[in-house]
Scaffold this motif. Structure first.
Motif, PDB file in Angstrom:
ATOM      1  N   ALA A 168       0.847  -1.197   0.000  1.00 13.23           N
ATOM      2  CA  ALA A 168       0.000   0.000   0.000  1.00 13.23           C
ATOM      3  C   ALA A 168       0.883   1.247   0.000  1.00 13.23           C
ATOM      4  O   ALA A 168       1.411   1.638  -1.046  1.00 13.23           O
ATOM      5  CB  ALA A 168      -0.930  -0.034   1.203  1.00 13.23           C
ATOM      6  N   SER A 169       1.070   1.855   1.165  1.00 11.66           N
ATOM      7  CA  SER A 169       1.876   3.072   1.200  1.00 11.66           C
ATOM      8  C   SER A 169       3.342   2.779   0.894  1.00 11.66           C
ATOM      9  O   SER A 169       4.078   3.658   0.426  1.00 11.66           O
ATOM     10  CB  SER A 169       1.766   3.730   2.578  1.00 11.66           C
ATOM     11  N   TYR A 170       3.766   1.549   1.174  1.00 17.80           N
ATOM     12  CA  TYR A 170       5.108   1.130   0.765  1.00 17.80           C
ATOM     13  C   TYR A 170       4.988  -0.207   0.057  1.00 17.80           C
ATOM     14  O   TYR A 170       4.321  -1.101   0.576  1.00 17.80           O
ATOM     15  CB  TYR A 170       6.054   0.996   1.964  1.00 17.80           C
ATOM     16  N   PRO A 171       5.548  -0.386  -1.111  1.00 17.06           N
ATOM     17  CA  PRO A 171       6.398   0.553  -1.843  1.00 17.06           C
ATOM     18  C   PRO A 171       5.625   1.548  -2.688  1.00 17.06           C
ATOM     19  O   PRO A 171       6.245   2.294  -3.452  1.00 17.06           O
ATOM     20  CB  PRO A 171       7.222  -0.371  -2.733  1.00 17.06           C
ATOM     21  N   ALA A 172       4.318   1.555  -2.611  1.00 15.63           N
ATOM     22  CA  ALA A 172       3.481   2.505  -3.348  1.00 15.63           C
ATOM     23  C   ALA A 172       3.624   2.365  -4.863  1.00 15.63           C
ATOM     24  O   ALA A 172       3.471   3.340  -5.595  1.00 15.63           O
ATOM     25  CB  ALA A 172       3.794   3.937  -2.922  1.00 15.63           C
ATOM     26  N   ARG A 173       3.968   1.168  -5.296  1.00 16.08           N
ATOM     27  CA  ARG A 173       4.091   0.917  -6.727  1.00 16.08           C
ATOM     28  C   ARG A 173       4.065  -0.597  -6.936  1.00 16.08           C
ATOM     29  O   ARG A 173       4.123  -1.373  -5.966  1.00 16.08           O
ATOM     30  CB  ARG A 173       5.390   1.490  -7.298  1.00 16.08           C
TER      31      ARG A 173
END
Length: 211
Positions: A155-160
């Motif tokens: 989700a927020s990490y790695p955000a990709r």
């Protein structure tokens, strides 16, 4: 490495020496023409370039017309280079413009590698493309999730999404090499060779056989 260029005809089956029925791929191999001979002094390595299939002269660029005219042959549709071509005729190496036939390269019982372009299957999901098992049974409130890919990243990490993630996409149409297929039979008068097992590609597609 010796080899020849051919065309996939289709599949059939024959009885082997042990009496078992063996599925075979029928390939029209050659005859090919030597369109270029490379040596260490001129090119830095040894190789033989073979041409296969007739091509219309009006669709051939002038540079290729000159290339084929040196070999005193008509324009060819397919041109493939084989390094360290190990076929000799009466103790002499192959020469420019010489015709190479299938029985001069392969013998029955040889093991060969077959190269072809696999059939294109269009845009496919992860189950067909990568062999995923799906999310599972239709339980716990799931709705039409049997063939879903599942999670593809954080989700927020790695955000990709990481490169190379196995997802849906175009399938097939790729160069595939099948190793160690046995030559079951050769029909010299028709330039045919029967190879055990399946070979990638559709009917009438170009096949490269290496030894």
């Amino acid at each position: 490495m010796s080899g020849i260029i051919g065309k996939k005809i289709g599949m059939t089956s024959i009885f082997g020496a042990d009496g078992r029925n063996v599925a075979c791929t029928l390939v029209e191999a050659g005859p090919c023409v030597v369109t270029q001979v490379k040596d260490v002094e001129t090119d830095g390595y040894r190789a033989v370039q073979l041409g296969y299939g007739e091509k219309k002269e009006k669709r051939t660029p002038k540079a290729l017309k000159g290339h084929f005219s040196k070999a005193k042959t008509t324009p060819k549709k397919e041109v493939v280079e084989f390094r360290d071509f190990r076929v000799e005729f009466e103790g002499e190496a192959v020469s420019l413009g010489q015709e190479i036939r299938v029985e001069e390269v392969f013998q029955e019982g040889d093991f060969v590698d077959a190269i072809g372009t696999s059939k294109g299957k269009g845009f496919q999901g992860v189950v067909k493309r990568h062999g995923f098992g799906g999310v599972g049974q239709r339980t716990h409130g799931q709705h039409n999730r049997e063939r879903a890919p599942g999670s593809i990243g954080g989700a927020s990490y790695p955000a990709r999404v990481f490169k190379g993630m196995r997802m849906a996409g175009r399938t097939g149409g790729e160069r595939v090499k099948m190793l160690n297929l046995q030559v079951m039979k050769i029909v010299p008068e028709k330039n045919l060779i029967l190879i055990s097992g399946s070979i990638p590609g559709a009917k009438n597609s170009t096949i490269i056989l290496e030894k």
